[in-house]
Enzyme design. Structure first.
Site, mmCIF file in Angstrom:
data_model
loop_
_atom_site.group_PDB
_atom_site.id
_atom_site.type_symbol
_atom_site.label_atom_id
_atom_site.label_comp_id
_atom_site.label_asym_id
_atom_site.label_seq_id
_atom_site.Cartn_x
_atom_site.Cartn_y
_atom_site.Cartn_z
ATOM 1 C CG ASP A 184 69.634 42.399 30.995
ATOM 2 O OD1 ASP A 184 69.173 41.467 31.684
ATOM 3 O OD2 ASP A 184 69.613 42.318 29.932
ATOM 4 N N GLY A 185 68.910 42.898 34.509
ATOM 5 C CA GLY A 185 67.301 42.880 35.185
ATOM 6 C C GLY A 185 66.301 41.902 34.294
ATOM 7 N NE ARG A 245 43.592 48.324 43.128
ATOM 8 C CZ ARG A 245 44.181 48.930 44.393
ATOM 9 N NH1 ARG A 245 43.641 49.272 45.174
ATOM 10 N NH2 ARG A 245 45.624 48.366 44.432
ATOM 11 C CD GLN A 246 43.423 53.024 34.455
ATOM 12 O OE1 GLN A 246 43.902 53.548 35.849
ATOM 13 N NE2 GLN A 246 43.006 53.948 33.688
ATOM 14 C CG HIS A 281 38.357 45.877 41.797
ATOM 15 N ND1 HIS A 281 38.284 46.025 43.329
ATOM 16 C CD2 HIS A 281 38.125 47.259 41.491
ATOM 17 C CE1 HIS A 281 37.823 47.308 43.702
ATOM 18 N NE2 HIS A 281 37.755 48.263 42.455
ATOM 19 C CG ASP A 299 33.157 50.908 49.523
ATOM 20 O OD1 ASP A 299 32.363 49.813 49.080
ATOM 21 O OD2 ASP A 299 33.907 51.401 49.272
ATOM 22 C CE LYS A 322 33.814 59.050 52.521
ATOM 23 N NZ LYS A 322 34.854 59.273 51.521
HETATM 24 C C1 R5P Z 1 38.338 49.967 46.387
HETATM 25 O O1 R5P Z 1 37.319 50.079 45.390
HETATM 26 C C2 R5P Z 1 38.786 48.715 46.946
HETATM 27 O O2 R5P Z 1 37.528 47.737 47.116
HETATM 28 C C3 R5P Z 1 39.260 48.859 48.258
HETATM 29 O O3 R5P Z 1 38.298 49.493 49.182
HETATM 30 C C4 R5P Z 1 40.505 49.696 48.153
HETATM 31 O O4 R5P Z 1 41.351 49.375 47.198
HETATM 32 C C5 R5P Z 1 41.086 50.133 49.432
HETATM 33 O O5 R5P Z 1 42.066 50.871 49.409
HETATM 34 P P1 R5P Z 1 43.177 51.455 50.502
HETATM 35 O O6 R5P Z 1 43.681 50.415 51.375
HETATM 36 O O7 R5P Z 1 44.493 52.076 49.896
HETATM 37 O O8 R5P Z 1 42.370 52.620 51.265
#
Ligand code: R5P
Length: 282
Positions: free
Chosen positions: A34-35, A86-87, A119, A158, A181
């Protein structure tokens, strides 16, 4: 000390065990018709270490089952890649703080946790046991020194990744900068290093995560236009979702390297030495 790897962190677990001269345990991983997932691990002892990345929902469940199966006086959990991190806030009302939900769940039954280049380090506060982050910037720097021996330029995509790039560059013994940017018009943006001219340079863009590869592919295109001799990419966590690896390879990026926090053909850098050092010191 005994070490056991989750299904998709077996190579990293084996490498770490070899460095520490620790016993490597094996486990059985399969799923029911069933997974539902099934795990069996004859893992008991005074000191046990589980190494398992959360790369998707199944690997999270597998890790929870593995923690439950282990019978140890002292259990350390190493999460090389912590998915859902990331969330880390409610971006919109009604959303969960997924990083918190995952951290709380994985704290149950463990005595301490290590993450690798998580992260945001604030995520560590959500574990209910002592939690520490390990950076493998030094290993990435070593890789760059071997890979591009002649005067490379390390670039963060960035400003947020600039500190990581600085640590990598320190270990590689080279210069670093971050990309900035600048909006030229409603539809046009220019991305260029903030302080250092990339013309004629071998550039390596470093980031914690490469997911879709979109961020790096765009930056690489701009750098080539600005006269960079060659562009390389290196990251800690190579997620490469949605064709991410191919997106970078077809964007004329000369080499793409990730660590083995997510095991794949791109894993050219290992986190094992850093994990072993942290386990020795704990
Ligand atoms: C963002 O905050 C992370 O440090 C990465 O820059 C990001 O997850 C990269 O995402 P993607 O490869 O989809 O551009």
């Amino acid at each position: 000390m005994k070490i056991i790897g989750a299904e998709h962190s077996q190579v990293l677990a084996a490498k770490t065990a070899r460095i520490l001269d620790a016993e490597l345990l094996s486990a059985e991983f399969r799923s029911f018709p069933d997974g539902e997932l099934y795990v069996r691990a004859e893992a008991s002892g005074d000191e046990l270490v589980i190494i398992g990345s959360v790369t998707n929902s199944d690997s999270l469940i597998q890790l929870l089952l593995l923690i439950d199966a282990c019978e140890a006086e002292d259990l350390t959990l190493v999460i090389p890649y912590m998915g859902y991190a990331r969330q880390d806030k409610k971006f919109r009302p009604g959303e969960p703080i997924s990083a918190r939900a995952v951290a709380r769940a994985l704290s149950q039954g463990t005595d301490r946790v290590f993450t690798i280049n998580v992260h945001e380090e604030t995520v560590l506060d959500h574990f209910t046991v002592p939690a520490e982050n390990i950076s493998i910037a030094e290993s990435i720097g070593d890789y760059i020194r071997r890979m591009i021996p002649k005067n490379p330029l390390v670039l963060a995509p960035d400003e947020g990744a600039a500190d990581f790039a600085a640590d990598v560059a320190k270990s590689a013994g080279c210069e670093y900068d971050h990309l900035q940017k600048t909006r030229l018009s409603g539809t046009e943006v220019n991305i260029a290093p903030k302080n250092i001219d990339a013309k004629g340079r071998s550039v390596i863009i470093v980031d914690d995560i490469i997911s879709t590869g979109g961020t790096l592919a765009m930056a690489a295109g701009m750098l080539r236009e600005q006269g960079a001799a060659e562009v390389h990419a290196a990251c800690v966590h190579g997620v490469f979702t949605n064709g991410g690896y191919a997106r970078l390879a077809s964007a004329n990026i000369r080499s793409i390297a990730a660590s083995d926090t997510i095991e794949s053909g791109a894993s050219r850098i290992s986190a094992a030495e850093s994990i072993a050092a942290a386990l020795k010191q704990r």
